[in-house]
Design a protein around this motif. Structure first.
Motif, PDB file in Angstrom:
ATOM      1  N   LYS A  72       0.833  -1.196   0.000  1.00 51.10           N
ATOM      2  CA  LYS A  72       0.000   0.000   0.000  1.00 51.10           C
ATOM      3  C   LYS A  72       0.873   1.254   0.000  1.00 51.10           C
ATOM      4  N   GLU A  73       1.950   1.229   0.772  1.00 52.97           N
ATOM      5  CA  GLU A  73       2.847   2.386   0.850  1.00 52.97           C
ATOM      6  C   GLU A  73       3.509   2.654  -0.493  1.00 52.97           C
ATOM      7  N   ARG A  74       3.977   1.593  -1.146  1.00 54.52           N
ATOM      8  CA  ARG A  74       4.614   1.759  -2.456  1.00 54.52           C
ATOM      9  C   ARG A  74       3.594   2.208  -3.497  1.00 54.52           C
ATOM     10  N   CYS A  75       2.388   1.682  -3.436  1.00 52.65           N
ATOM     11  CA  CYS A  75       1.341   2.124  -4.362  1.00 52.65           C
ATOM     12  C   CYS A  75       1.053   3.607  -4.164  1.00 52.65           C
ATOM     13  N   GLY A  76       1.007   4.053  -2.904  1.00 49.95           N
ATOM     14  CA  GLY A  76       0.806   5.472  -2.636  1.00 49.95           C
ATOM     15  C   GLY A  76       1.915   6.318  -3.223  1.00 49.95           C
ATOM     16  N   GLU A  77       3.146   5.834  -3.097  1.00 49.68           N
ATOM     17  CA  GLU A  77       4.292   6.552  -3.659  1.00 49.68           C
ATOM     18  C   GLU A  77       4.216   6.589  -5.179  1.00 49.68           C
ATOM     19  N   LEU A  78       3.861   5.472  -5.796  1.00 53.07           N
ATOM     20  CA  LEU A  78       3.734   5.436  -7.255  1.00 53.07           C
ATOM     21  C   LEU A  78       2.650   6.392  -7.742  1.00 53.07           C
ATOM     22  N   ILE A  79       1.540   6.417  -7.031  1.00 54.81           N
ATOM     23  CA  ILE A  79       0.447   7.332  -7.395  1.00 54.81           C
ATOM     24  C   ILE A  79       0.926   8.780  -7.296  1.00 54.81           C
ATOM     25  N   ARG A  80       1.659   9.116  -6.225  1.00 56.94           N
ATOM     26  CA  ARG A  80       2.179  10.480  -6.074  1.00 56.94           C
ATOM     27  C   ARG A  80       3.162  10.821  -7.202  1.00 56.94           C
ATOM     28  N   ILE A  81       4.017   9.867  -7.569  1.00 60.19           N
ATOM     29  CA  ILE A  81       4.973  10.106  -8.658  1.00 60.19           C
ATOM     30  C   ILE A  81       4.217  10.444  -9.941  1.00 60.19           C
ATOM     31  N   VAL A  82       3.219   9.645 -10.266  1.00 68.96           N
ATOM     32  CA  VAL A  82       2.458   9.861 -11.501  1.00 68.96           C
ATOM     33  C   VAL A  82       1.757  11.214 -11.454  1.00 68.96           C
ATOM     34  N   ARG A  83       1.167  11.564 -10.340  1.00 72.27           N
ATOM     35  CA  ARG A  83       0.471  12.861 -10.224  1.00 72.27           C
ATOM     36  C   ARG A  83       1.442  14.029 -10.346  1.00 72.27           C
ATOM     37  N   ILE A  84       2.578  13.939  -9.697  1.00 73.76           N
ATOM     38  CA  ILE A  84       3.577  15.011  -9.774  1.00 73.76           C
ATOM     39  C   ILE A  84       4.100  15.120 -11.203  1.00 73.76           C
ATOM     40  N   HIS A  85       4.330  13.984 -11.831  1.00 70.07           N
ATOM     41  CA  HIS A  85       4.847  13.971 -13.200  1.00 70.07           C
ATOM     42  C   HIS A  85       3.888  14.638 -14.180  1.00 70.07           C
ATOM     43  N   GLN A  86       2.626  14.720 -13.839  1.00 66.58           N
ATOM     44  CA  GLN A  86       1.638  15.368 -14.702  1.00 66.58           C
ATOM     45  C   GLN A  86       1.778  16.889 -14.717  1.00 66.58           C
ATOM     46  N   LEU A  87       2.529  17.445 -13.776  1.00 66.45           N
ATOM     47  CA  LEU A  87       2.772  18.890 -13.779  1.00 66.45           C
ATOM     48  C   LEU A  87       3.732  19.224 -14.915  1.00 66.45           C
ATOM     49  N   SER A  88       3.381  20.198 -15.718  1.00 64.32           N
ATOM     50  CA  SER A  88       4.209  20.514 -16.879  1.00 64.32           C
ATOM     51  C   SER A  88       5.605  20.944 -16.444  1.00 64.32           C
TER      52      SER A  88
END
Length: 135
Positions: free
Chosen positions: A56-72
């Motif tokens: 769950k912790e790693r999934c949360g981190e992966l989700i945050r990475i993807v969301r941050i990466h969406q910032l131009s």
């Protein structure tokens, strides 16, 4: 449109690098879940979908990475470092740039981000605020 690229002496904020392990890639591939598609997922549900092979912790981190990466202007490399430092996409948009880079440096135990990186990030934050005002 992003007009901030790597400034002299700054961490290459725009650079992409792989941020998932091969085993994670295989798991998400078997689930027919492109990693870019997990931005709106819940960490607990995503972990359960993997049969808890990804915590769950790693999934949360992966989700945050993807969301941050969406910032131009932000590549996956710095997005991973921000997420590992416990930052979210909202944090990256709203916290002072010097606080963000300090968190990354503290997490790493050495200075990954310098003053030039902080200035480049602050310029991106101004750009995002302009994009929000337009939108």
């Amino acid at each position: 449109m992003n007009n901030i690229q790597a400034l002299p002496g700054a961490f290459p904020l725009h650079e992409d690098r792989n941020f998932i392990s091969e085993s994670e890639w295989v798991i998400f591939k078997l689930l027919c879940r492109p990693i870019d598609a997990i931005a709106d997922d819940n960490p607990e549900e995503l972990s359960a979908a993997t049969g808890h092979q990804v915590t769950k912790e790693r999934c949360g981190e992966l989700i945050r990475i993807v969301r941050i990466h969406q910032l131009s202007g932000l590549g996956s490399w710095i997005s991973r470092l921000f997420a590992e430092a416990g930052l979210s996409d909202t944090d990256v948009r709203t916290l002072p740039a010097d606080e963000i880079t300090a968190r990354v440096n503290t997490k790493a135990g050495y200075n990954i981000c310098n003053e030039a990186t902080t200035r480049a990030l602050a310029a991106l934050q101004l750009q995002w605020k302009g994009e929000e005002a337009e939108g």
